[in-house]
Scaffold this motif. Structure first.
Motif: not given
Length: 202
Positions: A167-175, A184-185
């Motif tokens: 969810r965090i990867y798709l909705e928030v994104g890396l940047a 932290h990344e």
């Protein structure tokens, strides 16, 4: 159903596709007490059957909740520790058959540490609360209060954590994640490895 996918030119693109195809749904959303939630969690992740709920809030802060018998315990999580990275590492290790794994959720002050042990499909978990930062040596690891303990299926915990990462990867994104979490990344490498492992096991 088997889905054939053309592999994109970038690895993150591949995992974005896998994540979109493997997201599962179940019950109803979870709300933290006295905490504002920026992004709605997936239903699978927040169903009361699942041990962990995790969500980002304002810059430098997140909220984590744990199933504890008839209620859920909620805690603030500070950017001072890479808690999402701990969760990703825990899930990957448990998927590979690790006997023990832990994740630290640091507050200011204090922290909670999730401990898991087990050699087979069912794990024992214990949630330990500390008045200060035991993970940084500020107090003895033995000086804690157990606020929750129980059993959970190994696969269920791994998939619970994967749902959080997804969810965090798709909705928030890396940047955006890097902006919010300051020090932290996003744990992309462990997330990718876990996604591949779970996709192969379908």
């Amino acid at each position: 159903m088997v889905l054939a996918m053309k592999v994109p030119g970038s690895i993150p693109g591949l995992f974005r596709q896998i994540a979109q195809f493997t997201t599962r749904r179940s019950s109803s959303p979870l709300f933290f007490d006295n905490v504002t939630i920026e992004n709605a969690m997936t239903e699978e992740e927040v169903c009361n059957q699942h041990l962990i709920g995790y969500d980002l809030h304002r810059a430098g802060w997140a909220g984590v909740s744990f199933r504890a018998e008839k209620e859920r315990l909620s805690f603030a999580v500070s950017y001072l520790h890479d808690s999402l990275g701990d969760l990703a590492c825990m899930a990957l290790s448990l998927h590979k058959g690790a006997v023990t794994a832990e994740a630290v959720f640091m507050d200011e002050p204090g922290e909670v540490i999730l401990m898991t042990t087990g050699t087979k499909d069912v794990l024992q978990f214990e949630l330990r609360e500390y008045r200060d930062w035991a993970s940084w040596g500020m107090m003895a690891l033995e000086d804690h209060k157990v606020v929750a303990r129980g059993e959970i299926a190994r696969d269920a915990l791994v998939r619970n954590i994967h749902a959080i990462l997804e969810r965090i990867y798709l909705e928030v994104g890396l940047a955006r994640y890097r902006e919010l979490w300051v020090e932290h990344e996003f744990p992309l490498q462990d997330y990718e490895r876990l996604s591949i492992a779970l996709h192969k096991g379908r």
